[in-house]
Design a protein around this motif. Structure first.
Motif, short mmCIF file in Angstrom:
data_model
loop_
_atom_site.label_atom_id
_atom_site.label_comp_id
_atom_site.label_asym_id
_atom_site.label_seq_id
_atom_site.Cartn_x
_atom_site.Cartn_y
_atom_site.Cartn_z
N GLY A 477 12.52 23.67 14.47
CA GLY A 477 13.09 24.47 15.54
C GLY A 477 13.46 23.57 16.93
O GLY A 477 12.80 22.61 16.89
N LEU A 478 14.15 24.04 17.84
CA LEU A 478 14.08 23.54 19.14
C LEU A 478 12.78 23.48 19.80
O LEU A 478 12.01 24.19 19.51
CB LEU A 478 15.41 24.15 20.00
CG LEU A 478 16.89 24.35 19.50
CD1 LEU A 478 17.57 25.20 20.33
CD2 LEU A 478 17.45 22.85 19.96
N SER A 479 12.69 22.43 20.91
CA SER A 479 11.70 22.62 21.79
C SER A 479 11.53 23.95 22.44
O SER A 479 12.69 24.26 23.13
CB SER A 479 11.83 21.45 22.91
OG SER A 479 11.01 21.27 23.55
N GLY A 480 10.53 24.54 22.51
CA GLY A 480 10.29 25.87 23.20
C GLY A 480 10.38 27.15 22.43
O GLY A 480 10.46 27.97 22.56
N SER A 481 10.73 26.61 21.19
CA SER A 481 11.14 27.88 20.16
C SER A 481 9.84 28.43 19.69
O SER A 481 10.05 29.75 19.10
CB SER A 481 11.88 27.12 18.99
OG SER A 481 11.09 26.41 18.30
N TYR A 590 13.36 20.64 29.69
CA TYR A 590 15.00 20.99 29.72
C TYR A 590 15.31 20.72 31.04
O TYR A 590 16.35 20.23 31.25
CB TYR A 590 15.05 22.32 29.25
CG TYR A 590 15.27 22.73 28.01
CD1 TYR A 590 16.16 22.33 27.10
CD2 TYR A 590 13.89 23.34 27.35
CE1 TYR A 590 16.06 22.84 25.76
CE2 TYR A 590 13.97 23.64 26.00
CZ TYR A 590 15.10 23.26 25.24
OH TYR A 590 15.12 23.53 23.66
N LYS A 591 14.53 21.10 31.97
CA LYS A 591 15.03 20.79 33.57
C LYS A 591 15.12 19.22 33.61
O LYS A 591 16.32 18.91 34.22
CB LYS A 591 13.88 21.45 34.48
CG LYS A 591 14.32 21.33 36.06
CD LYS A 591 13.26 21.91 36.85
CE LYS A 591 13.48 21.74 38.28
NZ LYS A 591 12.50 22.27 39.18
N LYS A 592 14.32 18.53 33.11
CA LYS A 592 14.36 17.13 33.24
C LYS A 592 15.62 16.57 32.66
O LYS A 592 16.59 15.58 33.05
CB LYS A 592 13.02 16.30 32.81
CG LYS A 592 11.87 16.60 33.63
CD LYS A 592 10.98 15.75 33.25
CE LYS A 592 9.57 16.05 33.78
NZ LYS A 592 8.25 15.13 33.40
N ALA A 593 16.03 17.11 31.34
CA ALA A 593 17.12 16.63 30.56
C ALA A 593 18.37 16.97 31.21
O ALA A 593 19.26 16.20 31.26
CB ALA A 593 16.88 17.30 29.22
N ARG A 594 18.36 18.31 31.81
CA ARG A 594 19.64 18.68 32.63
C ARG A 594 19.90 17.66 33.85
O ARG A 594 20.92 17.44 34.02
CB ARG A 594 19.45 19.90 32.99
CG ARG A 594 19.58 20.89 31.74
CD ARG A 594 20.97 21.29 31.16
NE ARG A 594 20.74 22.23 30.16
CZ ARG A 594 21.84 22.36 29.33
NH1 ARG A 594 22.92 21.57 29.48
NH2 ARG A 594 21.81 23.48 28.49
N SER A 595 18.87 17.21 34.32
CA SER A 595 18.97 16.46 35.40
C SER A 595 19.17 14.96 35.13
O SER A 595 19.54 14.22 35.91
CB SER A 595 17.66 16.57 36.68
OG SER A 595 16.69 15.89 35.64
N LEU A 598 15.51 12.66 31.47
CA LEU A 598 14.96 12.50 30.16
C LEU A 598 16.17 12.47 29.36
O LEU A 598 17.14 13.47 29.11
CB LEU A 598 14.10 13.86 29.58
CG LEU A 598 13.34 13.93 28.56
CD1 LEU A 598 12.48 12.56 28.50
CD2 LEU A 598 12.62 15.25 28.45
N LYS A 599 16.11 11.20 28.43
CA LYS A 599 17.36 11.08 27.70
C LYS A 599 17.04 11.34 26.29
O LYS A 599 15.83 11.65 25.98
CB LYS A 599 17.57 9.56 27.63
CG LYS A 599 18.17 9.24 29.15
CD LYS A 599 19.41 9.69 29.71
CE LYS A 599 19.80 9.36 31.00
NZ LYS A 599 21.16 9.87 31.40
N ASN A 600 17.95 11.78 25.52
CA ASN A 600 17.86 11.85 24.26
C ASN A 600 17.14 13.14 23.77
O ASN A 600 16.04 13.26 23.00
CB ASN A 600 17.42 10.73 23.18
CG ASN A 600 18.14 9.48 23.49
OD1 ASN A 600 19.33 9.29 23.24
ND2 ASN A 600 17.38 8.19 23.79
N PHE A 601 17.42 14.15 24.69
CA PHE A 601 16.51 15.45 24.42
C PHE A 601 17.26 16.35 23.39
O PHE A 601 18.35 16.64 23.76
CB PHE A 601 16.21 16.17 25.67
CG PHE A 601 15.32 17.17 25.86
CD1 PHE A 601 13.83 16.85 25.44
CD2 PHE A 601 15.86 18.57 25.82
CE1 PHE A 601 13.21 18.03 25.39
CE2 PHE A 601 14.97 19.67 25.70
CZ PHE A 601 13.65 19.50 25.35
#
Length: 640
Positions: A477-481, A590-595, A598-601
Motif C-alpha cells: 500500500g501507499l506510504s502512510g496507509s 509527502y510534504k518533502k515530495a510535493r516541494s 524528495l524524488k521518486n516518491f
C-alpha cells in the motif's frame, strides 16, 4: 470413337499423369531457402519482392489485373506496375507507401523453393525486422544507389550479423536512377565493406540491380551493366547453402515439445530436430536430468523412419522409461549441450517501456520457459560508430550486452553454434508482451561452480516442529496507509496464538540488508527481490513471515509469489486513498515530495500499481488497525 483413338487418349492421359507425378516429385524434394530483404526506408525492398513474384510467374491473371488497377490509383502511369503493392498488404502501408509489418511470400524456381520476408525499414519497426530475420538463411541488404549507406542500413546489417545470418547480399538498388554508374556502385560497395569489416561480417556478395526495371534480378548480365559479370540475384539465391543442410552435420539436439501418450502401450517424445541426425539404436540423453537410453523407433504420420535429420518433426520412442517432459532436450549421449542458470547475453530491446533491471521476465528458449532477471547492461552498442557505451538500462531498439539469471537451469548452446538452443525471447509477466530478443553468448563460470547443497532436515520438518503452515503475509500500500501498524498488530495476535513469526519492515530492512539501495525504479525492484529471497528462506525454516513494503509494482509482487510454494503467498492490500495517506504524513515525506526535496516518491512522482486480485483487502478509512488485524487473522485461518 475408334479403338486406336481411345488408346491414344489413354496413352496421352497416362503420359500427362506421369509428367504431373514427376513434377510433384521434383518440387517436393527441392531445398527451401528462407531469406529477408532489409535496409532503410524506401530502398525498394517491397518492389524487389514483387518483381521476384512477377518474374517467377507466381501471380494469377486476376491478381495482375487488380495490381495494374491499384498501381494507377497510387500514381503509376502507363504499362508500369507498382510491384510493392503485391507485398504491402496493410491499408496503412498502401496509403503511406511504407512497410510496417513483416510480409512473408512464397515463390519457387526450377532449382529451389523460397520464403522471403519483407522487413520494414523504419527504425520504429526494428522489432518486426528482428522477427523476420530470426529464421532466415540469407539477408538481402538493400541500398538506394542515390543515398548510399544509411543509419538503418548499418542497424539492419548489424542485427543480421548478431542473429547469425552468414549469407549477406548487398543489393545496390535503383541503379536506373543513377544511369547505371559503375563509380556510384563501387563507392557504395567500398563504404559498406569498411563497415562490414568493422562489425565482423567476413564476406558479402554485392550486385547492382533495379527492382523496378528488372536489371540483374532473374537473368544476368543486364545490358545496362556491362561492367558487372557476377550472378543475378535469383542465380545467387539458388546456389547458396541452406541453414538446414549445415545443421545436419552438428550433434543431435531435439527440444521436446510434447509427450505423446495416446494409450498405455505407447509413450513417445515429439519435437522438431534442431541439429544432427538420429537412428534407432542410437544412445541419447535427456537434459537437464541427464538420464540416458537408446532410441527404439522414430515415428511420423507417414510411418516409421530409419533415420531422421535436422528440420524434421518426429516422435521418438525409447527403450527405457526415463523422466522426460516438455522443455527437456533429447541429445546425443556422449556429446550433450551445457546446462546453466547464469549467462552473458546480447539483447535487442523491443518494447516501448525501458528494461527494468532486476525485474522478473519470462524467458522462452526453444520449448523451455523459466523466470529470469536481467542485470544492469555491461554496455549498449552505438550502431553508427560501433562504440560500446555505458548504460543503466535498454530502451526501444537498443542493442546491449548484459548478464541474465534464470531461476532454473537452462539447456543451451551458444547462439553462434545453435540458434534453437541459443536464441530466446523475454516476455513481460503482467502484459505478456514480448519485450526483447536475446542471444546467449556463454554461461558464467560461477554458475558452474555453485551447486545446491542437499540437507536432511526439510522445510516440511521445520514446519511440523512449529505445528504450522509457512506463509508470507505481504502487506502492500501507499506510504502512510498503515501497513507497518497493521502488520505489527497481526504479529502480536499470532504470537498470542503461539505461532512462530517474523516481521520484515521496509524501513528496518533498509538499515541493513538493503542499506546500499536508493529509491530509483531499479533499486526498488532489487529491494523487493532481496526481501523475497529472505522471506523464502524464512518459510523454509517454517515461519509465518509478515512483510510491510510499499512494493509499488505488480511485477515484483508477482516475482515474490513465484518464489514460493502454492498458496504460501498472501497479498494483503492496505487500501488507503492518496489524499488520506497524505493527510496523515507521519514522517513528513509527502510534504518533502510535493516541494521537490524528495524524488521518486510513490504516489507523487513515482507510480503505485494496486493489486488486481489480492487475497485480502483492508480499508483503513473504515477500519481501525486492530479491526483490520482481526479481519486478516480470520481470513488466514486455519494456520495448520
Amino acid at each position: 470413337m475408334t479403338e486406336q483413338t481411345t488408346d491414344a487418349i489413354y496413352k496421352t492421359d497416362s503420359l500427362i499423369a506421369e509428367d504431373i507425378d514427376a513434377y510433384l516429385e521434383t518440387h517436393q524434394h527441392k531445398s527451401m531457402l528462407r531469406f529477408i530483404t532489409c535496409g532503410s526506408v524506401d530502398d525498394g525492398k517491397s518492389t524487389l519482392i514483387g518483381r521476384l513474384l512477377y518474374d517467377s510467374k507466381m501471380i494469377f491473371e486476376d491478381q495482375l489485373e487488380a495490381l495494374s488497377n491499384d498501381s494507377k490509383k497510387v500514381g503509376t502511369q502507363g504499362q508500369d506496375i507498382d510491384f510493392a503493392l503485391l507485398v504491402d498488404g496493410l491499408a496503412a502501408e498502401r496509403e503511406q507507401g511504407i512497410t510496417i509489418d513483416v510480409a512473408y511470400r512464397f515463390f519457387n524456381t526450377e532449382k529451389r523453393k523460397f520464403i522471403v520476408a519483407d522487413c520494414p525499414g523504419h527504425e520504429q519497426y526494428t522489432r518486426n525486422m528482428v522477427t523476420g530475420a530470426s529464421s532466415a538463411d540469407l539477408a538481402v541488404v538493400m541500398i538506394d544507389a542515390r543515398k548510399g549507406v544509411l543509419v538503418q542500413t548499418r542497424r539492419h546489417s548489424y542485427l543480421c550479423h548478431l542473429i547469425g545470418i552468414k549469407n549477406i547480399v548487398l543489393a545496390v538498388n535503383k541503379m536506373d536512377l543513377v544511369d547505371y554508374s559503375q563509380d556510384v556502385f563501387d563507392q557504395i560497395v567500398a563504404d559498406y565493406a569498411a563497415f562490414a569489416e568493422e562489425i565482423g561480417i567476413e564476406s558479402f556478395t554485392a550486385m547492382p540491380i533495379s527492382g523496378f526495371k528488372g536489371d540483374n534480378i532473374t537473368t544476368a548480365p543486364s545490358a545496362n551493366t556491362p561492367w558487372y559479370d557476377g550472378p543475378s540475384l535469383v542465380e545467387h539465391l539458388e546456389s547458396v547453402e541452406v541453414l538446414a543442410d549445415v545443421a545436419v552435420d552438428k550433434p543431435f539436439r531435439m527440444p521436446v515439445q510434447w509427450v505423446n501418450r495416446p494409450n498405455l502401450d505407447f509413450r513417445g517424445f515429439s519435437g522438431l530436430i534442431a541439429t544432427g541426425s538420429i537412428k534407432p539404436g542410437d544412445a541419447v540423453r535427456a537434459l537437464p536430468s541427464g538420464k540416458t537410453s537408446t532410441v527404439k523407433s522414430i515415428v511420423t504420420f507417414d510411418g516409421e523412419l530409419d533415420e531422421a535429420v535436422a528440420g524434421q518433426s518426429v516422435t521418438i520412442t525409447l527403450n527405457d522409461e526415463i523422466d522426460c517432459s516438455r522443455g527437456d532436450v533429447l541429445c546425443v549421449a556422449d556429446n550433450p549441450p551445457e546446462t546453466a542458470d547464469q549467462f552473458e547475453a546480447t539483447l535487442v530491446w523491443l518494447n516501448d517501456e525501458d528494461m527494468h533491471v532486476g525485474r522478473g521476465y519470462w524467458l522462452k528458449l526453444g520449448t523451455q520457459t523459466v523466470s529470469a532477471t536481467v542485470q544492469q547492461p555491461k554496455y549498449r552498442v552505438d550502431v553508427n560508430t560501433m562504440d560500446e557505451l555505458a548504460a543503466k538500462t535498454l530502451s526501444l531498439n537498443d542493442i546491449g550486452v548484459a548478464e541474465v539469471y534464470s531461476d532454473k537451469p537452462l539447456v543451451f548452446e551458444a547462439y553462434e553454434q545453435n540458434r534453437t538452443l541459443g536464441g530466446f525471447i523475454l516476455i513481460d509477466k503482467i502484459t505478456n508482451a514480448t519485450v526483447a530478443a536475446g542471444m546467449l553468448n556463454f554461461s558464467l563460470r560461477r554458475s558452474q561452480n555453485v551447486h545446491w547443497q542437499a540437507t536432511d532436515i526439510t522445510r516440511e520438518h521445520h514446519a511440523n516442529m512449529k505445528n504450522q503452515t509457512p506463509r508470507v503475509l505481504w502487506f502492500t500500500g501507499l506510504s502512510g496507509s498503515g501497513k507497518s501498524t497493521i502488520a505489527n498488530e497481526v504479529e502480536k495476535k499470532l504470537s498470542l496464538m503461539n505461532r512462530h513469526t517474523f516481521l520484515l519492515d521496509g524501513d528496518n530492512v533498509r538499515h541493513g540488508l538493503n542499506k546500499d539501495l536508493g529509491f530509483t525504479e531499479a533499486d526498488r525492484i532489487e529491494n523487493i527481490r532481496r526481501v523475497g529471497e529472505v522471506a523464502r528462506l524464512m518459510t523454509d525454516a517454517g515461519l509465518i513471515v509478515l512483510t510491510a513494503f510499499i512494493s509499488p509494482f505488480r511485477a515484483e509482487r508477482q516475482m515474490v509469489r513465484s518464489m514460493l510454494e502454492d498458496a504460501e503467498f498472501i497479498e494483503i492490500f492496505v487500501d488507503t486513498p492518496l489524499e488520506v495517506a497524505e493527510e496523515r504524513d507521519v514522517k513528513g515525506l509527502y510534504k518533502k515530495a510535493r516541494s521537490g526535496e524528495l524524488k521518486n516518491f510513490t504516489g507523487i512522482d513515482s507510480p503505485y500499481e494496486p493489486p488486481l486480485n489480492p487475497e485480502i483487502t483492508v480499508n483503513t478509512v473504515e477500519m481501525t488497525p486492530e479491526e483490520a488485524a482481526d479481519h486478516i487473522i480470520k481470513q488466514i485461518l486455519p494456520l495448520k
